[in-house]
Design a protein around this motif. Sequence first.
Motif, short mmCIF file in Angstrom:
data_model
loop_
_atom_site.label_atom_id
_atom_site.label_comp_id
_atom_site.label_asym_id
_atom_site.label_seq_id
_atom_site.Cartn_x
_atom_site.Cartn_y
_atom_site.Cartn_z
N HIS A 1 -10.04 2.41 -15.53
CA HIS A 1 -11.44 1.99 -15.51
C HIS A 1 -12.17 2.50 -14.27
CE1 HIS A 1 -11.45 -0.63 -19.04
NE2 HIS A 1 -10.22 -0.94 -18.71
N GLY A 2 -11.51 3.33 -13.47
CA GLY A 2 -12.15 3.90 -12.29
C GLY A 2 -12.32 2.91 -11.15
N VAL A 3 -11.41 1.91 -11.07
CA VAL A 3 -11.50 0.88 -10.04
C VAL A 3 -10.57 1.23 -8.87
CG1 VAL A 3 -11.08 -1.57 -9.52
CG2 VAL A 3 -12.04 -0.90 -11.74
N PRO A 4 -11.10 1.30 -7.64
CA PRO A 4 -10.24 1.54 -6.47
C PRO A 4 -9.23 0.41 -6.30
CG PRO A 4 -12.56 1.85 -5.91
CD PRO A 4 -12.52 1.23 -7.28
N VAL A 5 -8.13 0.73 -5.60
CA VAL A 5 -7.00 -0.19 -5.49
C VAL A 5 -6.57 -0.37 -4.04
CG1 VAL A 5 -4.57 -0.53 -6.13
CG2 VAL A 5 -6.15 0.51 -7.77
N LEU A 6 -6.33 -1.63 -3.65
CA LEU A 6 -5.63 -1.93 -2.40
C LEU A 6 -4.26 -2.41 -2.84
CD1 LEU A 6 -5.28 -2.27 0.62
CD2 LEU A 6 -6.37 -4.52 0.43
N ALA A 7 -3.23 -1.60 -2.54
CA ALA A 7 -1.87 -1.87 -2.97
C ALA A 7 -1.06 -2.47 -1.84
CB ALA A 7 -1.22 -0.57 -3.45
N VAL A 8 -0.44 -3.61 -2.11
CA VAL A 8 0.42 -4.28 -1.14
C VAL A 8 1.78 -4.49 -1.83
CG1 VAL A 8 0.66 -6.19 0.48
CG2 VAL A 8 -1.63 -5.42 -0.19
N PRO A 9 2.60 -3.42 -1.88
CA PRO A 9 3.85 -3.49 -2.62
C PRO A 9 4.94 -4.26 -1.88
CG PRO A 9 3.58 -1.33 -1.63
CD PRO A 9 2.32 -2.10 -1.34
N PRO A 10 5.57 -5.23 -2.56
CA PRO A 10 6.61 -6.03 -1.91
C PRO A 10 8.01 -5.44 -2.01
CG PRO A 10 6.12 -6.95 -4.05
CD PRO A 10 5.18 -5.79 -3.85
N SER A 11 8.18 -4.34 -2.76
CA SER A 11 9.52 -3.79 -2.94
C SER A 11 9.48 -2.27 -2.99
CB SER A 11 10.14 -4.35 -4.22
OG SER A 11 9.33 -4.00 -5.33
N THR A 12 10.64 -1.67 -2.87
CA THR A 12 10.75 -0.21 -2.77
C THR A 12 10.15 0.51 -3.96
OG1 THR A 12 12.74 -0.48 -1.46
CG2 THR A 12 12.37 1.70 -2.41
N GLU A 13 10.51 0.10 -5.18
CA GLU A 13 9.99 0.83 -6.33
C GLU A 13 8.48 0.73 -6.43
OE1 GLU A 13 10.48 -3.27 -7.97
OE2 GLU A 13 11.69 -2.04 -6.67
N VAL B 1 1.12 -4.12 -7.03
CA VAL B 1 1.47 -2.85 -7.66
C VAL B 1 2.30 -3.02 -8.94
CG1 VAL B 1 2.13 -0.44 -7.24
CG2 VAL B 1 1.46 -1.87 -5.32
N GLY B 2 1.94 -4.00 -9.74
CA GLY B 2 2.49 -4.04 -11.08
C GLY B 2 1.95 -2.83 -11.83
N TYR B 3 2.83 -2.15 -12.54
CA TYR B 3 2.45 -0.89 -13.19
C TYR B 3 1.29 -1.06 -14.16
CZ TYR B 3 2.83 3.49 -15.73
OH TYR B 3 2.55 4.69 -16.31
N GLY B 4 1.37 -2.06 -15.04
CA GLY B 4 0.33 -2.24 -16.04
C GLY B 4 -1.03 -2.51 -15.43
N GLY B 5 -1.09 -3.41 -14.46
CA GLY B 5 -2.36 -3.73 -13.82
C GLY B 5 -2.94 -2.55 -13.06
N MET B 6 -2.09 -1.84 -12.31
CA MET B 6 -2.59 -0.71 -11.53
C MET B 6 -3.10 0.39 -12.46
SD MET B 6 -1.03 1.30 -8.27
CE MET B 6 0.27 2.17 -9.11
N MET B 7 -2.36 0.67 -13.54
CA MET B 7 -2.81 1.70 -14.47
C MET B 7 -4.10 1.29 -15.18
SD MET B 7 -0.83 4.17 -13.95
CE MET B 7 -1.18 5.27 -15.30
N ALA B 8 -4.21 0.01 -15.52
CA ALA B 8 -5.44 -0.47 -16.16
C ALA B 8 -6.63 -0.32 -15.22
CB ALA B 8 -5.28 -1.92 -16.60
N ALA B 9 -6.45 -0.72 -13.95
CA ALA B 9 -7.54 -0.59 -12.98
C ALA B 9 -7.97 0.86 -12.85
CB ALA B 9 -7.11 -1.15 -11.63
N LEU B 10 -6.99 1.75 -12.68
CA LEU B 10 -7.32 3.17 -12.50
C LEU B 10 -7.96 3.75 -13.75
CD1 LEU B 10 -4.16 4.33 -10.52
CD2 LEU B 10 -6.50 3.95 -9.64
#
Length: 187
Positions: free
Chosen positions: A105-117, A94-103
């Motif tokens: 482009h219409g790419v679904p995401v499996l998010a495995v966040p290691p921290s609260t934010e 869930v790095g912000y830049g990567g997740m926003m770039a994927a979205l």
Amino acid sequence: MGDLAAGTRGAEVHPAWAEALDPSRPVIHVSEGTLGRDRGSLVGRTVEALADEPMQIVVGGRHWAERLPDSVIAAEWVPQDLLFPVTDLFVTNVGYGGMMAALSHGVPVLAVPPSTEKWVGAGNMVNSGPGLRLQVKEAAPGVMKRRVGTLLTDPTFRAAARRVAHAMDRAGGAERAAELCETIARP
């Protein structure tokens, strides 16, 4: 904001491995972010979960996986703006830049966040529909394999990701965000 790198590079940056991707097999892009701080190795867990599946796994950034199979494409730097148009799923810490770039482009995401934010950012993504969130402690290979299968076969996730991409595009992208920031910053 979307994909901030889109359209900023010439074709000379297109890596040879990208040309070799097989369009008949799903592309799974996995990233622990630029700095790769997930010592629980999201990359290692994902590769273990999907190693026997007919998928192409592209690993980007620094990661903590000890060894990766030869079938996995690994590069410290992956031009995501070139990869996401052919990507079927993004697995991320869930790095912000990567997740926003994927979205964008219409790419679904499996998010495995290691921290609260990052948990909050992943929750916002899940609430808009284009993906699933998984706690690090639950991210065993079997669970990850099932979640990946769900995200690849249930069309509602891809449809939601495309809706988010269209909304980002209508909002004006990085250029409009910069204009708004400049407007707010003016005295």
